[in-house]
Scaffold this motif. Structure first.
Motif, short mmCIF file in Angstrom:
data_model
loop_
_atom_site.label_atom_id
_atom_site.label_comp_id
_atom_site.label_asym_id
_atom_site.label_seq_id
_atom_site.Cartn_x
_atom_site.Cartn_y
_atom_site.Cartn_z
N ARG A 43 14.83 -4.59 9.66
CA ARG A 43 14.96 -5.16 11.00
C ARG A 43 13.65 -5.07 11.78
O ARG A 43 13.50 -4.28 12.72
CB ARG A 43 16.09 -4.47 11.74
N LEU A 44 12.69 -5.90 11.42
CA LEU A 44 11.43 -5.95 12.15
C LEU A 44 11.61 -6.51 13.55
O LEU A 44 10.77 -6.29 14.42
CB LEU A 44 10.43 -6.80 11.37
N VAL A 50 14.35 -0.29 18.98
CA VAL A 50 14.86 0.93 18.35
C VAL A 50 13.89 1.52 17.33
O VAL A 50 14.07 2.67 16.92
CB VAL A 50 16.21 0.66 17.65
N GLY A 51 12.89 0.78 16.91
CA GLY A 51 11.98 1.24 15.86
C GLY A 51 12.19 0.45 14.59
O GLY A 51 12.76 -0.65 14.61
N LEU A 52 11.74 1.00 13.47
CA LEU A 52 11.88 0.31 12.18
C LEU A 52 13.16 0.78 11.50
O LEU A 52 13.29 1.94 11.13
CB LEU A 52 10.68 0.63 11.29
N ARG A 53 14.09 -0.15 11.35
CA ARG A 53 15.41 0.19 10.79
C ARG A 53 15.69 -0.65 9.56
O ARG A 53 15.38 -1.84 9.52
CB ARG A 53 16.49 -0.07 11.84
N LEU A 54 16.27 -0.01 8.55
CA LEU A 54 16.64 -0.69 7.31
C LEU A 54 18.15 -0.65 7.17
O LEU A 54 18.75 0.43 7.07
CB LEU A 54 15.98 -0.02 6.11
N LEU A 96 13.87 4.35 9.71
CA LEU A 96 12.66 4.80 9.03
C LEU A 96 11.61 5.33 10.01
O LEU A 96 10.86 6.25 9.68
CB LEU A 96 12.07 3.66 8.22
N CYS A 97 11.56 4.73 11.19
CA CYS A 97 10.58 5.14 12.20
C CYS A 97 11.12 4.79 13.57
O CYS A 97 11.48 3.64 13.81
CB CYS A 97 9.24 4.44 11.94
N SER A 98 11.19 5.76 14.46
CA SER A 98 11.74 5.53 15.79
C SER A 98 10.78 4.69 16.63
O SER A 98 9.63 4.45 16.26
CB SER A 98 12.00 6.86 16.49
N ARG A 99 11.25 4.28 17.80
CA ARG A 99 10.42 3.48 18.70
C ARG A 99 9.18 4.26 19.14
O ARG A 99 8.09 3.71 19.25
CB ARG A 99 11.23 3.05 19.93
N GLY A 101 7.87 6.67 17.37
CA GLY A 101 7.06 6.82 16.17
C GLY A 101 6.21 5.59 15.89
O GLY A 101 5.11 5.71 15.34
N ILE A 102 6.71 4.40 16.27
CA ILE A 102 5.96 3.17 16.05
C ILE A 102 4.61 3.22 16.77
O ILE A 102 3.63 2.64 16.32
CB ILE A 102 6.78 1.96 16.54
N LYS A 103 4.54 3.95 17.88
CA LYS A 103 3.29 4.06 18.64
C LYS A 103 2.23 4.80 17.85
O LYS A 103 1.03 4.68 18.14
CB LYS A 103 3.54 4.77 19.96
N GLN A 104 2.65 5.60 16.85
CA GLN A 104 1.72 6.41 16.08
C GLN A 104 1.32 5.76 14.75
O GLN A 104 0.48 6.30 14.04
CB GLN A 104 2.35 7.78 15.79
N ILE A 105 1.92 4.61 14.40
CA ILE A 105 1.60 4.00 13.11
C ILE A 105 0.34 3.15 13.21
O ILE A 105 -0.01 2.63 14.27
CB ILE A 105 2.78 3.15 12.59
N SER A 106 -0.35 3.03 12.09
CA SER A 106 -1.50 2.14 12.03
C SER A 106 -1.18 0.90 11.20
O SER A 106 -1.71 -0.17 11.45
CB SER A 106 -2.70 2.86 11.41
N ARG A 107 -0.26 1.07 10.22
CA ARG A 107 0.10 -0.08 9.38
C ARG A 107 1.39 0.21 8.64
O ARG A 107 1.67 1.36 8.30
CB ARG A 107 -1.02 -0.36 8.38
N ILE A 108 2.19 -0.84 8.42
CA ILE A 108 3.40 -0.74 7.60
C ILE A 108 3.31 -1.80 6.51
O ILE A 108 3.12 -2.99 6.79
CB ILE A 108 4.67 -0.94 8.45
N ILE A 109 3.43 -1.35 5.26
CA ILE A 109 3.31 -2.23 4.11
C ILE A 109 4.65 -2.29 3.39
O ILE A 109 5.30 -1.27 3.20
CB ILE A 109 2.23 -1.72 3.14
#
Length: 256
Positions: A43-44, A50-54, A96-99, A101-109
């Protein structure tokens, strides 16, 4: 599906939906169920909320389920042949990553059926979050140029292509279509026009007040008298704390 999350602090997490997972994981609680296919829904579209949810769904082909007739196909007795219709059933959902937490990511592959793609990444002075899934969809479906290499140059080229294909759309709508925040695109197009004016006809988006983009490059050889005396100094569900366009017949603002 394999999902890798890279963080700004150098950490990297990888989620594998197949390794260490039982083949009957979804239907294990129901002995009569028969899981013939599992659906993975990343769910991009919910990243900002909500963040990154699968989300997981599975298809139950229980013999007692509904049946579907197959047109033109009969058995030895001449009766129509039918197959069991698998029912789509709810499975589970993994954050997988909360909202935060998304602020701390640099990339999602993400490694998917047709290859690997960068679905999200942060870029630029504004630390903008780029929706690579949208950009990739438009680039693959709408644009082809063997001379294009960098992502920034592709963004400018895809924007120009989409602007000509959809002249009725606004600059904000076009940027949203390719997955770029409008300010991020402004910065990219200016950088591309400065560094490669002859290679790319960068179309500048006008600012809200009708003027040019607010981004202005530093002069290559500034007058010493103009220079200041002193230069300016310049969640994951278990997140760790350390952790205007121009008309078709008009030229670009840059004389290319």
């Amino acid at each position: 599906m394999i999902i890798a999350i890279e963080y700004k602090n150098g950490r990297m997490k990888e989620f594998d939906t197949s390794a260490f997972t039982a083949t009957n994981a979804m239907s294990a609680g129901d002995k009569t169920a028969r899981n013939v296919m599992t659906e993975l829904d990343l769910r991009l579209d919910l990243v900002d909320k909500v963040g990154l949810r699968l989300d997981f769904y599975w298809y139950d082909a229980t013999p007692q389920g509904q049946r579907v007739d197959i047109p033109g196909l009969t058995d030895s007795k001449g009766d129509p042949v039918s197959l069991t219709s698998a029912s789509r059933r709810l499975g589970t959902s993994v954050l997988l990553c909360s909202r935060e937490g998304i602020k701390q990511i640099s990339r999602i592959i993400v490694q998917r059926a047709n290859g690997t793609v960068d679905v999200l990444w942060r870029q630029g002075s504004g630390d903008w979050l780029i929706n690579g899934a949208r950009f990739e969809a438009q680039r693959v479906l709408s644009y082809t140029d063997s001379n294009v290499s960098s992502m920034n140059r592709q963004a400018v080229s895809v924007y120009k292509y989409m602007k000509k294909a959809h002249p009725q759309m606004t600059e904000e709508e076009l940027c949203d279509l390719i997955g770029y925040p409008i300010d991020a695109y402004k910065e990219i197009q200016l950088e591309e026009s400065i560094n490669s004016v002859e290679a790319v006809g960068a179309e500048l988006i006008e600012s809200d007040d009708g003027g040019e983009s607010n981004y202005s490059p530093e002069p290559e050889n500034p007058d010493p008298s103009d220079s200041p005396v002193t230069p300016s100094l310049g969640k994951h569900f278990a997140v760790d704390e350390d952790d205007d366009g121009f008309d078709d017949d008009e030229d670009s603002l840059f004389d290319v």
